[in-house]
Write a protein that holds these residues in place. Structure first.
Motif, PDB file in Angstrom:
ATOM      1  N   LEU A 132       0.812  -1.218   0.000  1.00  0.00           N
ATOM      2  CA  LEU A 132       0.000   0.000   0.000  1.00  0.00           C
ATOM      3  C   LEU A 132       0.845   1.267   0.000  1.00  0.00           C
ATOM      4  CD1 LEU A 132      -3.116  -0.865   2.171  1.00  0.00           C
ATOM      5  CD2 LEU A 132      -2.734  -1.114  -0.255  1.00  0.00           C
ATOM      6  N   PRO A 133       1.926   1.339   0.804  1.00  0.00           N
ATOM      7  CA  PRO A 133       2.772   2.534   0.688  1.00  0.00           C
ATOM      8  C   PRO A 133       3.319   2.714  -0.727  1.00  0.00           C
ATOM      9  CG  PRO A 133       3.280   1.357   2.707  1.00  0.00           C
ATOM     10  CD  PRO A 133       2.332   0.494   1.942  1.00  0.00           C
ATOM     11  N   ALA A 134       3.643   1.609  -1.396  1.00  0.00           N
ATOM     12  CA  ALA A 134       4.149   1.723  -2.769  1.00  0.00           C
ATOM     13  C   ALA A 134       3.062   2.260  -3.700  1.00  0.00           C
ATOM     14  CB  ALA A 134       4.630   0.364  -3.261  1.00  0.00           C
ATOM     15  N   LEU A 135       1.850   1.754  -3.541  1.00  0.00           N
ATOM     16  CA  LEU A 135       0.745   2.255  -4.375  1.00  0.00           C
ATOM     17  C   LEU A 135       0.447   3.712  -4.054  1.00  0.00           C
ATOM     18  CD1 LEU A 135      -1.730  -0.767  -4.405  1.00  0.00           C
ATOM     19  CD2 LEU A 135      -0.569   0.228  -6.370  1.00  0.00           C
ATOM     20  N   ASP A 136       0.579   4.051  -2.772  1.00  0.00           N
ATOM     21  CA  ASP A 136       0.353   5.438  -2.347  1.00  0.00           C
ATOM     22  C   ASP A 136       1.356   6.358  -3.052  1.00  0.00           C
ATOM     23  OD1 ASP A 136      -1.266   7.062  -0.699  1.00  0.00           O
ATOM     24  OD2 ASP A 136       0.466   7.421   0.590  1.00  0.00           O
ATOM     25  N   GLY A 137       2.581   5.902  -3.126  1.00  0.00           N
ATOM     26  CA  GLY A 137       3.607   6.685  -3.808  1.00  0.00           C
ATOM     27  C   GLY A 137       3.372   6.724  -5.307  1.00  0.00           C
ATOM     28  N   ALA A 138       2.899   5.595  -5.850  1.00  0.00           N
ATOM     29  CA  ALA A 138       2.668   5.523  -7.300  1.00  0.00           C
ATOM     30  C   ALA A 138       1.573   6.482  -7.734  1.00  0.00           C
ATOM     31  CB  ALA A 138       2.306   4.098  -7.694  1.00  0.00           C
TER      32      ALA A 138
ATOM     33  N   LEU B 193     -10.774  -4.897  -1.339  1.00  0.00           N
ATOM     34  CA  LEU B 193      -9.523  -5.640  -1.145  1.00  0.00           C
ATOM     35  C   LEU B 193      -8.457  -4.729  -0.520  1.00  0.00           C
ATOM     36  CD1 LEU B 193      -7.832  -8.209  -1.663  1.00  0.00           C
ATOM     37  CD2 LEU B 193      -7.242  -7.268  -3.874  1.00  0.00           C
ATOM     38  N   LEU B 194      -8.304  -3.554  -1.098  1.00  0.00           N
ATOM     39  CA  LEU B 194      -7.282  -2.644  -0.576  1.00  0.00           C
ATOM     40  C   LEU B 194      -7.651  -2.172   0.829  1.00  0.00           C
ATOM     41  CD1 LEU B 194      -6.496  -0.570  -3.788  1.00  0.00           C
ATOM     42  CD2 LEU B 194      -5.195  -2.437  -2.807  1.00  0.00           C
TER      43      LEU B 194
ATOM     44  N   GLN C  10      -5.395  -2.490   4.135  1.00  0.00           N
ATOM     45  CA  GLN C  10      -5.042  -1.361   5.008  1.00  0.00           C
ATOM     46  C   GLN C  10      -5.511  -1.608   6.435  1.00  0.00           C
ATOM     47  OE1 GLN C  10      -6.846   2.447   4.149  1.00  0.00           O
ATOM     48  NE2 GLN C  10      -5.284   3.573   5.285  1.00  0.00           N
ATOM     49  N   TRP C  11      -6.676  -2.195   6.550  1.00  0.00           N
ATOM     50  CA  TRP C  11      -7.217  -2.464   7.889  1.00  0.00           C
ATOM     51  C   TRP C  11      -6.300  -3.431   8.640  1.00  0.00           C
ATOM     52  CZ3 TRP C  11     -10.941  -6.706   9.396  1.00  0.00           C
ATOM     53  CH2 TRP C  11     -11.403  -6.518  10.699  1.00  0.00           C
ATOM     54  N   ARG C  12      -5.821  -4.460   7.926  1.00  0.00           N
ATOM     55  CA  ARG C  12      -4.988  -5.472   8.580  1.00  0.00           C
ATOM     56  C   ARG C  12      -3.542  -5.021   8.772  1.00  0.00           C
ATOM     57  NH1 ARG C  12      -8.234  -8.717  11.210  1.00  0.00           N
ATOM     58  NH2 ARG C  12      -9.472 -10.135   9.926  1.00  0.00           N
ATOM     59  N   LEU C  13      -2.998  -4.370   7.750  1.00  0.00           N
ATOM     60  CA  LEU C  13      -1.558  -4.122   7.766  1.00  0.00           C
ATOM     61  C   LEU C  13      -1.192  -2.646   7.857  1.00  0.00           C
ATOM     62  CD1 LEU C  13      -0.549  -6.610   4.912  1.00  0.00           C
ATOM     63  CD2 LEU C  13      -0.535  -7.037   7.351  1.00  0.00           C
ATOM     64  N   GLY C  14      -2.168  -1.750   7.787  1.00  0.00           N
ATOM     65  CA  GLY C  14      -1.851  -0.324   7.814  1.00  0.00           C
ATOM     66  C   GLY C  14      -1.276   0.107   6.475  1.00  0.00           C
ATOM     67  N   PRO C  15      -0.746   1.298   6.363  1.00  0.00           N
ATOM     68  CA  PRO C  15      -0.696   2.349   7.395  1.00  0.00           C
ATOM     69  C   PRO C  15      -2.054   3.025   7.585  1.00  0.00           C
ATOM     70  CG  PRO C  15       0.217   3.147   5.337  1.00  0.00           C
ATOM     71  CD  PRO C  15      -0.112   1.708   5.103  1.00  0.00           C
ATOM     72  N   ASP C  16      -2.100   3.916   8.574  1.00  0.00           N
ATOM     73  CA  ASP C  16      -3.388   4.532   8.915  1.00  0.00           C
ATOM     74  C   ASP C  16      -3.911   5.445   7.819  1.00  0.00           C
ATOM     75  OD1 ASP C  16      -3.406   3.204  11.254  1.00  0.00           O
ATOM     76  OD2 ASP C  16      -2.431   4.805  12.396  1.00  0.00           O
TER      77      ASP C  16
ATOM     78  N   PRO D 148     -10.768   1.854   4.388  1.00  0.00           N
ATOM     79  CA  PRO D 148     -11.929   1.166   4.979  1.00  0.00           C
ATOM     80  C   PRO D 148     -13.130   2.094   5.117  1.00  0.00           C
ATOM     81  CG  PRO D 148      -9.944   0.572   6.171  1.00  0.00           C
ATOM     82  CD  PRO D 148      -9.563   1.656   5.219  1.00  0.00           C
ATOM     83  N   GLU D 149     -12.875   3.353   5.524  1.00  0.00           N
ATOM     84  CA  GLU D 149     -14.011   4.274   5.672  1.00  0.00           C
ATOM     85  C   GLU D 149     -14.596   4.633   4.311  1.00  0.00           C
ATOM     86  OE1 GLU D 149     -13.786   7.596   8.308  1.00  0.00           O
ATOM     87  OE2 GLU D 149     -12.328   6.561   9.577  1.00  0.00           O
ATOM     88  N   LEU D 150     -13.727   4.761   3.351  1.00  0.00           N
ATOM     89  CA  LEU D 150     -14.194   5.049   1.990  1.00  0.00           C
ATOM     90  C   LEU D 150     -15.072   3.903   1.496  1.00  0.00           C
ATOM     91  CD1 LEU D 150     -13.727   7.378   0.037  1.00  0.00           C
ATOM     92  CD2 LEU D 150     -11.830   6.123  -0.956  1.00  0.00           C
ATOM     93  N   PHE D 151     -14.619   2.694   1.769  1.00  0.00           N
ATOM     94  CA  PHE D 151     -15.391   1.530   1.346  1.00  0.00           C
ATOM     95  C   PHE D 151     -16.722   1.470   2.084  1.00  0.00           C
ATOM     96  CE2 PHE D 151     -16.477  -2.993   1.924  1.00  0.00           C
ATOM     97  CZ  PHE D 151     -16.803  -3.267   0.614  1.00  0.00           C
TER      98      PHE D 151
END
Lengths: 159, 689
Positions: B504-510, B559-560, B564-570, B613-616
């Motif tokens: 997720l951090p990688a996707l966040d950066g992408a 899925l994402l 995020q819920w399981r592994l973060g980041p916040d 998660p909140e978005l979902f």
């Protein structure tokens, strides 16, 4: 009307309706001849209407009969409240003005019969159009809130 | 094949996705691993580089005087994850100490790379010492300075449950400046034996491609040790002028010892270990126990090479007169067209049947050829398939060979990964699975301890392959088989994502550098998550496979959000914004315009919170969706009722006219009667009063 019994002999059925009418008329003539004279002379438009009105409900007959009787009734009241004699009745039925009133009232009955149905028809049409407009407005509101697919689903069903 | 795969990495290709950030591209400044190890890109150490990994000087920020170096791995080449994990921090003697490993942004390549930090060998590389300084180890010192330390190193490897698979003179280093302590070098930056010359591999593994040589065992390490000893004794590569195929043929036909040591004089004391270590029969080959006994001074009778039974005639094919079916199998796999012709013309049958005296093998080959004829025009009747099957029959212990692939059965994963690295796809690997070639190979291997498990594994892989939905396909097989392979999605390949926590951090950066009109979960990412995430995500993957764009997007977000819920980041601001821009179809899946407007108003707020998660929860609230569905059904019903009433009104004009006339007549009659009654009453009352 003729009918056959089990022996094959023809018997005649008694027409009780005609017989009752005959007895009533004879009775009325015997009781009140002047009134009957005025009725016979004043009510022919009603009789004509009854003849030509082929409908089941006889609406024309009722229309004409009602108005015809309205025209006759004041003269009947004069007869009943004044001298109840053939002479008085003859004076009325030979009065052109009285006949004009009686037959004019009958004509008014025909006028009612002719004019009211189109008015009612127009009224009902206007009511139906107003209902259609209301429903179309409701449908537009539904489509605005729920989308075109609502209309498509109806189209799909109609197909 | 590029000599140094690092030069032909997909980074260049995938940076089409977008280049790395300016910070990582600018200059060759130092980068930090785990906030401790400063890797200096401007201080390369070519003398410590391997064919597949470049070496650079490293400074330890907590221990300034410590001498370290880092090997920067070829992106896309799977790391030996389990070996690196086992050796990290280990104080194993006679092994180059592996200090740490991890990923860093590597400025020269403009992407993240795996780096492995080792203690720096101060005495340099053994082969450099020999070639440049003439420091050849005398024969009488070989036991003390080479055999004993390497035997101890191999014992360490056995204790860790792994094989080294990179023993060669070029991978031996002196840890001390006095060049007394010899150690085995790196073995984790490439797939097993990837950089090994064919001479250092047994004939069986040597016939496989570099990526397909398999994990192997200590027996393979001992074989490589034998070859290394021979090289060190001779002071040069005795087969330097021999081609790979010729060397393999020689090893098979004359034996490894004769092929490698035949031209040189081997001293008596080395004869015994060399014959033992270079034995081509794995059962006969020396193990660590025999080597230890020899080191302890117990001398044994040298193993004598049993000559292969000579066939009556040789089979000339592809420039070689073959005397064994194994070499013919290898030659067939290199010349499929000629092989297919020879097989279909029946040239092979008489040689196998009469010269090799193997009627059973000949019958099997005949059946395969007949089947190919029967299924001509189909994939299973292709020349490639026929030759692959015949190769299995001719060399049952050899690698599985098909369309340029040649791999030991346990090396299918690395072979797939390397094909992907080189070709950009894994079509042939997928074909191999689809045609169940591993299953056929394993069936021929017969019952064994590991065979049933491997059969099950390949069945499972075929299931993944045939699952065309996201999370399946050959991509899933790739990640299932290669735990150390970074995610190959073009969106994040430069981020070298190996662990789920980094996805997720990688996707966040992408999000800041790629076209955010495309979804952030492609087939590679879905397969990566399916293989590496310890949660049941089947439901999410099924939703992502839906044909409806809204379901697909909702599945991707769910899925994402779960990750995020399981592994973060916040907070994932970039990714939230990226996904927020793709939610149009999901929002549009609500029927109610009011609900859509409410969601559209809320999305920017949640995007600013960076919470998937909140978005979902906002866009796929079950209660809200149920209400919407109920409301929609009621609206459809109401619309339908209104429509039917309108239709009824509009279609009943003539009937209404009739009805209106009848009603009008009745009204007229009633009017007349009522007027009459009123009139009579008035007249009557007037007369009375």
């Amino acid at each position: 009307m003729a009918s056959s019994d089990s022996d094959g002999k023809t018997t005649r059925k008694t027409n009780w309706k005609a017989l009752s009418l005959f007895v009533l008329i004879v009775g009325l003539i015997w009781i009140s001849l002047p009134t009957m004279l005025m009725v016979v002379v004043g009510m022919p438009p009603t009789f004509v209407a009854w003849i030509i009105d082929r409908s089941y409900q006889k609406s024309a007959t009722y229309c004409v009969a009602g108005m015809n009787f309205c025209g006759l009734f004041p003269y009947l009241m004069d007869l009943w409240m004044g001298v109840h004699s053939l002479k008085a009745a003859s004076a009325i039925v030979t009065d052109v003005f009285a006949l004009l009133v009686i037959y004019g009232a009958a004509a008014f009955g025909w006028m009612i019969y002719i004019t009211i149905p189109p008015v009612v028809g127009t009224f009902l049409t206007v009511m139906a159009q107003r209902r259609v407009a209301q429903l179309r407005t409701l449908q537009r509101q539904i489509v605005e809130e729920w989308g075109e697919s609502v209309a498509h689903s109806v189209t799909g069903q109609s197909h | 094949m590029a000599e140094t795969p690092i030069e032909s990495t997909p980074a260049a290709k995938t940076s089409a996705a977008e280049p790395a950030t300016a910070a990582t591209r600018s200059g060759n400044g130092p980068v930090l691993l785990l906030d401790r190890y400063q890797i200096n890109a401007d201080r390369p150490l070519p003398e410590l580089s391997t064919p597949s990994a470049s070496a650079f000087a490293v400074d330890d920020r907590r221990d300034i005087g410590r001498k370290l170096f880092a090997l920067v791995c070829t992106p896309g080449l799977p790391l030996r994850h389990h070996a690196a994990t086992a050796l990290r921090g280990s104080q194993a003697i006679n092994l180059l100490p592996l200090v740490e490993w991890g990923t860093v942004d590597w400025p020269p390549l403009g992407q993240r790379c795996m780096v492995v930090v080792y203690e720096r060998p101060m005495g340099g590389r053994l082969i450099d010492v020999i070639t440049t300084e003439g420091g050849q180890i005398p024969d009488h010192d070989l036991q003390r300075r080479v055999i004993e330390p390497l035997a101890a190193a191999l014992q360490e490897m056995v204790d860790h449950g792994i094989a080294h698979r990179a023993i060669r003179p070029g991978n031996l280093f002196f840890m001390d400046a006095d060049r007394q302590a010899l150690v085995l070098g790196d073995c984790v930056t490439t797939p097993p034996a990837f950089d090994q010359p064919v001479a250092f591999e047994t004939a069986t593994r040597g016939m496989a491609t570099r990526s397909g040589r398999g994990e192997g065992t200590v027996a393979d390490d001992l074989y490589a040790l034998g070859v290394t000893l021979a090289f060190l004794h001779l002071g040069e590569n005795p087969v330097a002028d021999v081609g790979e195929d010729a060397l393999l043929y020689a090893k098979i036909e004359h034996g490894s010892y004769a092929s490698l040591c035949g031209g040189g004089r081997i001293p008596l004391f080395l004869l015994e270990p060399l014959r033992g270590l270079l034995s081509d029969d794995p059962e006969e080959r020396w193990g660590l126990r025999e080597l230890s006994l020899w080191i302890d001074g117990r001398r044994m009778t040298p193993i004598q090479k049993r000559p292969l039974p000579k066939p009556e005639t040789r089979f000339p094919f592809a420039g070689h007169n073959h005397v064994t079916p194994r070499t013919l199998a290898h030659a067939f796999s290199r010349n499929v067209g000629d092989a297919a012709r020879a097989l279909k013309e029946g040239q092979v049958d008489p040689w196998v049947r009469r010269s090799l005296n193997a009627p059973g093998m000949a019958d099997e080959i005949a059946r395969v050829v007949e089947m190919a004829r029967t299924h001509a025009g189909e994939p299973r009747g292709s020349d490639d398939m026929m030759v692959a099957k015949v190769s299995m029959i001719l060399d049952p212990d050899g690698p599985l060979r098909y369309k340029g692939y040649a791999f030991l059965i346990d090396a299918f994963g690395t072979a797939l990964a390397v094909e992907l690295l080189r070709q950009g796809n894994a079509k042939v690997g997928a074909e191999i699975l689809d045609q169940n070639l591993p299953g056929i190979w394993l069936e021929r291997a017969g019952p064994g301890s590991g065979v049933a498990a491997q059969v099950r594994q390949f069945e499972r892989l075929r299931g993944f392959l045939h699952a065309n939905n996201p999370g399946g396909g050959v991509e899933r097989c790739l990640y299932e088989l290669n735990p150390g392979l970074p995610c190959q999605s073009s969106l994040i390949i430069q981020d070298y994502v190996v662990d789920m926590e980094d996805l997720l951090p990688a996707l966040d950066g992408a999000a800041g550098r790629v076209d955010t009109k495309i979804p952030p979960v492609d087939r590679h990412i879905a397969a990566f998550v399916a293989a590496r995430f310890d949660e049941d995500i089947e439901r999410h993957l099924r939703a992502m496979a839906d044909s409806a764009e809204s379901r697909k997007t909702a599945g991707m977000l769910s899925l994402l959000a779960l990750v995020q819920w399981r592994l973060g980041p916040d907070a994932l601001y970039g990714l939230s914004s990226w996904i927020g821009g793709l939610l149009g179809p999901v929002i549009a899946s609500y029927h109610s315009r009011t609900v859509r407007r409410d969601i559209e108003r809320e999305v920017p707020r949640l995007v600013r919170q960076g919470s998937l998660p909140e978005l979902f929860e906002l866009i796929d609230n079950a209660e809200q969706r149920l209400q919407d569905e109920k409301g929609y059904r009621a609206a459809v019903e109401e619309f339908l009722l209104a429509e039917s009433e309108v239709q009824e009104i509009e279609s009943s004009d003539s009937a209404r006219a009739e009805s209106a006339e009848r009603l009008g007549q009745q009204t007229a009659a009633m009017t007349s009667v009522v007027v009459t009654l009123i009139f009579i009453t008035i007249i009557f009352l007037n007369e009375i009063w």
